[in-house]
Design a protein around this motif. Structure first.
Motif, PDB file in Angstrom:
ATOM      1  N   PRO A 170       0.781  -1.137  -0.018  1.00 43.44           N
ATOM      2  CA  PRO A 170       0.055  -0.063   0.068  1.00 43.44           C
ATOM      3  C   PRO A 170       0.917   1.270  -0.007  1.00 43.44           C
ATOM      4  CG  PRO A 170      -0.829  -1.488   1.662  1.00 43.44           C
ATOM      5  CD  PRO A 170       0.642  -2.173   1.034  1.00 43.44           C
ATOM      6  N   ALA A 171       0.413   2.250  -0.620  1.00 42.99           N
ATOM      7  CA  ALA A 171       1.138   3.395  -0.716  1.00 42.99           C
ATOM      8  C   ALA A 171       1.487   4.112   0.523  1.00 42.99           C
ATOM      9  CB  ALA A 171       0.322   4.423  -1.970  1.00 42.99           C
ATOM     10  N   GLY A 172       2.326   4.787   0.774  1.00 47.50           N
ATOM     11  CA  GLY A 172       2.716   5.428   1.982  1.00 47.50           C
ATOM     12  C   GLY A 172       3.280   4.500   3.198  1.00 47.50           C
ATOM     13  N   MET A 173       3.225   3.323   3.080  1.00 47.04           N
ATOM     14  CA  MET A 173       3.541   2.301   4.157  1.00 47.04           C
ATOM     15  C   MET A 173       4.852   1.648   4.155  1.00 47.04           C
ATOM     16  SD  MET A 173       0.782   2.155   5.742  1.00 47.04           S
ATOM     17  CE  MET A 173       1.046   0.675   6.589  1.00 47.04           C
ATOM     18  N   ASP A 174       5.366   1.460   5.295  1.00 44.77           N
ATOM     19  CA  ASP A 174       6.586   0.605   5.567  1.00 44.77           C
ATOM     20  C   ASP A 174       6.411  -0.657   5.610  1.00 44.77           C
ATOM     21  OD1 ASP A 174       5.556   0.932   7.959  1.00 44.77           O
ATOM     22  OD2 ASP A 174       7.447   1.767   8.739  1.00 44.77           O
ATOM     23  N   LYS A 175       5.154  -1.234   5.106  1.00 50.67           N
ATOM     24  CA  LYS A 175       4.810  -2.469   5.354  1.00 50.67           C
ATOM     25  C   LYS A 175       4.447  -3.150   4.071  1.00 50.67           C
ATOM     26  CE  LYS A 175       3.079  -2.509  10.160  1.00 50.67           C
ATOM     27  NZ  LYS A 175       3.484  -1.049  10.324  1.00 50.67           N
ATOM     28  N   LEU A 176       4.601  -4.469   3.998  1.00 51.37           N
ATOM     29  CA  LEU A 176       4.328  -5.286   2.715  1.00 51.37           C
ATOM     30  C   LEU A 176       3.485  -6.413   3.199  1.00 51.37           C
ATOM     31  CD1 LEU A 176       6.519  -6.743  -0.012  1.00 51.37           C
ATOM     32  CD2 LEU A 176       5.251  -8.190   1.364  1.00 51.37           C
ATOM     33  N   TYR A 177       2.308  -6.662   2.471  1.00 55.40           N
ATOM     34  CA  TYR A 177       1.243  -7.721   2.938  1.00 55.40           C
ATOM     35  C   TYR A 177       1.290  -8.861   1.906  1.00 55.40           C
ATOM     36  CZ  TYR A 177      -0.497  -3.843   5.740  1.00 55.40           C
ATOM     37  OH  TYR A 177      -0.605  -2.801   6.732  1.00 55.40           O
ATOM     38  N   THR A 178       1.236 -10.091   2.494  1.00 54.16           N
ATOM     39  CA  THR A 178       1.133 -11.314   1.605  1.00 54.16           C
ATOM     40  C   THR A 178      -0.106 -12.005   1.996  1.00 54.16           C
ATOM     41  OG1 THR A 178       2.476 -12.396   3.366  1.00 54.16           O
ATOM     42  CG2 THR A 178       3.712 -11.385   1.495  1.00 54.16           C
ATOM     43  N   GLY A 179      -0.773 -12.492   1.155  1.00 56.74           N
ATOM     44  CA  GLY A 179      -1.955 -13.410   1.309  1.00 56.74           C
ATOM     45  C   GLY A 179      -1.795 -14.603   0.773  1.00 56.74           C
ATOM     46  N   SER A 180      -2.370 -15.673   1.762  1.00 56.19           N
ATOM     47  CA  SER A 180      -2.159 -17.263   1.284  1.00 56.19           C
ATOM     48  C   SER A 180      -3.261 -18.245   1.269  1.00 56.19           C
ATOM     49  CB  SER A 180      -1.039 -17.726   2.091  1.00 56.19           C
ATOM     50  OG  SER A 180      -0.858 -19.111   2.219  1.00 56.19           O
ATOM     51  N   LYS A 181      -3.070 -19.334   0.533  1.00 53.90           N
ATOM     52  CA  LYS A 181      -4.273 -20.268   0.887  1.00 53.90           C
ATOM     53  C   LYS A 181      -4.329 -20.679   2.212  1.00 53.90           C
ATOM     54  CE  LYS A 181      -4.503 -21.640  -4.023  1.00 53.90           C
ATOM     55  NZ  LYS A 181      -4.869 -22.766  -4.878  1.00 53.90           N
ATOM     56  N   ASP A 182      -3.504 -20.422   3.101  1.00 54.67           N
ATOM     57  CA  ASP A 182      -3.463 -20.945   4.576  1.00 54.67           C
ATOM     58  C   ASP A 182      -4.697 -19.969   5.365  1.00 54.67           C
ATOM     59  OD1 ASP A 182      -2.292 -18.508   5.082  1.00 54.67           O
ATOM     60  OD2 ASP A 182      -0.509 -19.359   5.663  1.00 54.67           O
ATOM     61  N   GLU A 183      -5.337 -19.265   4.679  1.00 57.60           N
ATOM     62  CA  GLU A 183      -6.644 -18.422   5.015  1.00 57.60           C
ATOM     63  C   GLU A 183      -5.962 -17.116   5.862  1.00 57.60           C
ATOM     64  OE1 GLU A 183      -9.279 -20.927   6.884  1.00 57.60           O
ATOM     65  OE2 GLU A 183      -9.582 -22.140   5.160  1.00 57.60           O
ATOM     66  N   THR A 184      -4.740 -16.618   5.830  1.00 54.35           N
ATOM     67  CA  THR A 184      -4.204 -15.749   6.318  1.00 54.35           C
ATOM     68  C   THR A 184      -3.408 -14.626   5.603  1.00 54.35           C
ATOM     69  OG1 THR A 184      -1.939 -16.550   6.915  1.00 54.35           O
ATOM     70  CG2 THR A 184      -3.713 -17.150   8.374  1.00 54.35           C
ATOM     71  N   VAL A 185      -3.621 -13.257   6.282  1.00 57.56           N
ATOM     72  CA  VAL A 185      -2.897 -12.188   5.603  1.00 57.56           C
ATOM     73  C   VAL A 185      -1.839 -11.801   6.676  1.00 57.56           C
ATOM     74  CG1 VAL A 185      -2.757  -9.687   5.141  1.00 57.56           C
ATOM     75  CG2 VAL A 185      -4.762 -11.396   4.309  1.00 57.56           C
ATOM     76  N   ARG A 186      -0.582 -11.818   6.141  1.00 52.33           N
ATOM     77  CA  ARG A 186       0.518 -11.449   6.955  1.00 52.33           C
ATOM     78  C   ARG A 186       1.137 -10.020   6.719  1.00 52.33           C
ATOM     79  NH1 ARG A 186       3.451 -15.329  10.142  1.00 52.33           N
ATOM     80  NH2 ARG A 186       2.426 -17.190  10.108  1.00 52.33           N
ATOM     81  N   ALA A 187       1.611  -9.009   7.748  1.00 50.94           N
ATOM     82  CA  ALA A 187       2.057  -7.928   7.409  1.00 50.94           C
ATOM     83  C   ALA A 187       3.468  -7.959   7.703  1.00 50.94           C
ATOM     84  CB  ALA A 187       1.557  -6.902   8.226  1.00 50.94           C
ATOM     85  N   TRP A 188       4.532  -7.538   7.098  1.00 47.11           N
ATOM     86  CA  TRP A 188       5.951  -7.591   6.976  1.00 47.11           C
ATOM     87  C   TRP A 188       6.475  -6.122   7.259  1.00 47.11           C
ATOM     88  CZ3 TRP A 188       7.735 -12.655   7.173  1.00 47.11           C
ATOM     89  CH2 TRP A 188       6.811 -13.527   6.813  1.00 47.11           C
TER      90      TRP A 188
END
Length: 431
Positions: free
Chosen positions: A157-175
């Motif tokens: 997302p714009a202006g963020m210092d985070k990267l997000y990943t989504g998976s078939k394991d039914e979760t979203v992770r923020a990095w």
């Protein structure tokens, strides 16, 4: 953005000039076994290097009018150039694939299983790869794991210092992009089919709903309407489009007064699930499990044309300059250009040995366009455009279903073991 986890030098192919055959020798031949990465003769009577490419008048004769021209080295993928008008033009179709046969010959293109397990005894003499990539112009910065199943979406997302990943394991992770640490896990209760970001908004497609988060205000919304899994999303003309399992494309528009996304349209026409969407040249393009591509007007949301040249699922779509690129499980990438009437026609077909899953494009450090396409043999091919000359390969233990482009020459690949961070680098000068 700093995701440095210790640079790992990519594999450089073996082979220099052959002492057994002098350069002045007539009828020079390149060793067939060396090309296959398994020549055991020393000295070998044939060349262990490629012959130089022709230059000067001979090259011009061989190529017709010389090397193929690039359309616009400073242009991006799905960029402003795509929105110059509703029609494409057919001025450059003769350049496609002109140098596609000039593939770089390298060591056996298979990762060493013993190296993966940490116990290969051959070291540099092993004829298999001790690296997750082939190519001199990009490097692996980091490998971040944590997901239990394949990564299906990567977003910044714009202006963020985070990267997000989504998976078939039914979760979203923020990095955290500075440290590479996982900052949090969101359990969604359904497989993530896709994930995109637009401005501060993060959109996640799961069965029967689209989740929307404003990463600046932490506002959370649920957009209802999808039937089945949401496989793909794109934003165009201030609308959010989602391709769903029942073959419908749903559209929402943000209402600033209510601070919510409201249903705007439902596009029907595909007979099976819509799995790929892209916006370009004032059109929405959709690819489906029914093997077809449909072109929709962004203004009227009416279907303008249905393309049926693919013979299997159309997995991914990409707009570049005045062209539409599509890839399919039928093992082809097709390049489409419009005729004077505005209808799209195939101007070039690139064939692969495996089914194709995803297309992404970005410029390299020389601002030249590079196409990245993931295949269902657990690899990503990188090609220069429009020549389709091979630029490198990326390998993984499982299918690479997600590719995303970041700032500063970064790009990301996601598979079943997590996701990797790559960065373009200066090509190593050839001796």
């Amino acid at each position: 953005m700093d995701l440095d986890g210790g640079n790992r030098r990519v594999f450089n192919r073996l082979g220099g000039s052959s002492a057994a055959v002098p350069d002045s020798s007539k009828n020079q031949k390149v060793c067939y076994h060396w090309r296959a990465g398994k020549c055991s003769r020393f000295p070998c009577p044939f060349l262990h290097r490629e012959l130089p490419h022709p230059s000067g008048p001979a090259a011009a004769t061989a190529n017709g009018s010389g090397a193929p021209k690039r359309f616009a080295d400073d242009s991006g993928f799905s960029g402003p150039a795509l929105r110059r008008g509703p029609n494409f033009n057919n001025n450059h179709n003769n350049s496609w694939g002109r140098m596609g046969a000039n593939k770089v010959v390298r060591k056996t293109e298979k990762v060493c299983n013993y190296w993966v397990q940490g116990n290969c005894n051959y070291g540099d003499k092993c004829r298999f790869l001790h690296s997750w990539s082939l190519g001199e112009c990009f490097t692996l910065l980091n490998h971040l794991d944590g997901h239990q199943k394949v990564v299906t979406g990567i977003a910044l997302p714009a202006g963020m210092d985070k990267l997000y990943t989504g998976s078939k394991d039914e979760t979203v992770r923020a990095w955290d992009t500075n440290t590479g640490q996982c900052m949090g896990v969101i359990n969604l209760g359904g497989e993530v089919g896709c994930m995109i970001s637009e401005g501060p908004w993060l959109f996640v497609g799961i069965p029967n709903v689209v989740k929307a988060w404003n990463t600046q205000t932490n506002q959370e919304l649920s957009l209802s309407g999808p039937v089945g899994q949401v496989y793909t999303m794109v934003v165009g003309n201030d609308l959010l489009f989602a391709g769903t399992q029942d073959g419908t494309i749903l559209a929402w528009k943000f209402n600033a007064v209510t601070n919510n996304f409201e249903p705007a349209a439902s596009l029907k026409g595909h007979t099976l699930a819509v799995v790929s969407l892209v916006v370009g040249a004032n059109r929405l393009y959709s690819g489906s499990m029914d093997h077809s591509i449909k072109a929709w007007s962004l203004e009227t949301l009416q279907c303008l044309q249905t393309l049926t040249e693919h013979t299997n699922v159309v997995m991914s779509l990409l707009c570049w300059e005045q062209f539409l690129l599509s890839c399919s499980l039928d093992q082809t990438i097709k390049v489409w250009v419009a005729t004077e009437s505005g209808n799209l026609e195939v101007t070039y077909t690139h064939k692969e040995e495996h089914g194709l899953l995803n297309l992404r494009g970005m410029p390299d450090l020389e601002s030249k366009p590079v196409l990245m396409c993931s295949c269902n043999d657990n690899s990503v091919r990188l090609y220069d455009l429009p020549s389709f000359s091979e630029k490198g390969k990326i390998f993984a233990k499982q299918e690479i279903r997600a590719i995303e482009v970041g700032p500063g020459g970064l790009f990301f690949t996601g598979d079943g073991t997590g996701f990797r961070v790559w960065k373009w680098s200066e090509a190593v000068p050839k001796p």
